[in-house]
Design an enzyme around this catalytic site. Sequence first.
Site, PDB file in Angstrom:
ATOM      1  N   HIS A  68     -35.845  -4.299 -42.212  1.00 40.22           N
ATOM      2  CA  HIS A  68     -36.984  -5.129 -41.274  1.00 40.22           C
ATOM      3  C   HIS A  68     -36.588  -4.910 -39.786  1.00 40.22           C
ATOM      4  O   HIS A  68     -37.606  -5.317 -38.968  1.00 40.22           O
ATOM      5  CB  HIS A  68     -36.725  -6.688 -41.538  1.00 40.22           C
ATOM      6  CG  HIS A  68     -35.331  -7.315 -41.001  1.00 40.22           C
ATOM      7  ND1 HIS A  68     -34.331  -7.680 -41.420  1.00 40.22           N
ATOM      8  CD2 HIS A  68     -35.376  -7.595 -39.667  1.00 40.22           C
ATOM      9  CE1 HIS A  68     -33.327  -8.035 -40.321  1.00 40.22           C
ATOM     10  NE2 HIS A  68     -34.106  -8.215 -39.379  1.00 40.22           N
ATOM     11  N   ASP A 116     -32.863  -4.740 -47.866  1.00 39.55           N
ATOM     12  CA  ASP A 116     -33.246  -4.499 -46.346  1.00 39.55           C
ATOM     13  C   ASP A 116     -31.875  -3.663 -45.793  1.00 39.55           C
ATOM     14  O   ASP A 116     -31.143  -4.139 -44.967  1.00 39.55           O
ATOM     15  CB  ASP A 116     -32.733  -5.918 -46.020  1.00 39.55           C
ATOM     16  CG  ASP A 116     -33.509  -5.987 -44.370  1.00 39.55           C
ATOM     17  OD1 ASP A 116     -33.968  -5.175 -43.792  1.00 39.55           O
ATOM     18  OD2 ASP A 116     -33.331  -7.097 -43.687  1.00 39.55           O
ATOM     19  N   SER A 212     -29.373  -8.490 -36.020  1.00 34.27           N
ATOM     20  CA  SER A 212     -29.944  -7.707 -37.452  1.00 34.27           C
ATOM     21  C   SER A 212     -29.810  -6.162 -37.418  1.00 34.27           C
ATOM     22  O   SER A 212     -29.849  -5.600 -36.381  1.00 34.27           O
ATOM     23  CB  SER A 212     -31.429  -8.139 -37.630  1.00 34.27           C
ATOM     24  OG  SER A 212     -31.825  -9.258 -37.945  1.00 34.27           O
TER      25      SER A 212
HETATM   26  N1  ARG Z   1     -33.340 -11.642 -38.942  1.00 31.54           N
HETATM   27  C1  ARG Z   1     -32.445 -11.723 -37.730  1.00 31.54           C
HETATM   28  C2  ARG Z   1     -32.592 -10.730 -36.760  1.00 31.54           C
HETATM   29  O1  ARG Z   1     -33.729  -9.971 -37.078  1.00 31.54           O
HETATM   30  C3  ARG Z   1     -30.886 -11.950 -37.857  1.00 31.54           C
HETATM   31  C4  ARG Z   1     -30.765 -13.196 -38.506  1.00 31.54           C
HETATM   32  C5  ARG Z   1     -29.270 -13.440 -39.079  1.00 31.54           C
HETATM   33  N2  ARG Z   1     -29.211 -14.857 -39.160  1.00 31.54           N
HETATM   34  C6  ARG Z   1     -28.066 -15.339 -39.494  1.00 31.54           C
HETATM   35  N3  ARG Z   1     -28.097 -16.709 -39.687  1.00 31.54           N
HETATM   36  N4  ARG Z   1     -26.930 -14.627 -40.021  1.00 31.54           N
HETATM   37  O2  ARG Z   1     -32.017 -10.502 -35.864  1.00 31.54           O
END
Ligand code: ARG
Length: 256
Positions: A68, A116, A212
């Site tokens: 992503h 992912d 992420s």
């Molecule tokens: N999707 C988020 C990003 O793009 C990461 C989220 C991780 N969240 C969590 N509560 N561990 O950085």
Amino acid sequence: MVSYLPLGLLLLVATAYAKSPFIVGGQDTTIERYPSLVQVEYLNSWGTWNQACGASILTSYWILSAAHCFEGWTYRAANTRIRAGATFRHTGGSVHNVDFERNHPDYGRASRYDADISVIRLRTPITFTSSIQRCTIVNQGFVVPDNTAVIHAGWGTTRFQGQASHVLQHVTINVINRSLCAQRYGGNAITNNMICAGILNVGGRDACQGDSGGPLYAGNVVVGVVSFGNGCGDAYYPGVSTQVSSYTNWILSTAR
Ligand code: ARG
């Protein structure tokens, strides 16, 4: 009654801040402790580079991250680069442009964030130093037991919808049982290719936005890639990482 509301709100907010000062609930650290961790930066439309993901160094030309982080309307390999060997966000270390990404072919099929995971080729080779090193990834099929202590590191926000951290943060949490995690998220969100982690029923420690693609370590070994969560550091919803051991063979055969 109405006049008491703002004070109550202020106290609530103050408590929330006190509980979640960093990554969410983490502490300052240095890149020398996590030399395989790199920043992923994106060139935005007003011409500045912004770190919004993390990744781990596999070899001099390849890094491991989340799919992503390497897809979407605005994503272009040519507008993406990494920064290795830097403790501070956006400064220092050595910068390498992205050549191309190979996102996992199953990404988003079984559920929104299944598979992912991505391996990314760089245009120029990384030079290894005491603050820039290869990571070790977990063996194919290895299951990290529930409650194992695991570590996130990254420059992501220090609370949900908050600001990114200037200094690299790390935090220790525990692996949370996948069935329990799946129950909490409901539907088919959690697949067998994910690892949930957090402080069960307490929260306050987690990865967050901008972390992420970065690692979840068990000891020195990368066992997860930060993927998603409902909020950050939530007591009910654990953080969710891609389970690397589902993809070790794919990583080894694709990052070449
Ligand atoms: N999707 C988020 C990003 O793009 C990461 C989220 C991780 N969240 C969590 N509560 N561990 O950085």
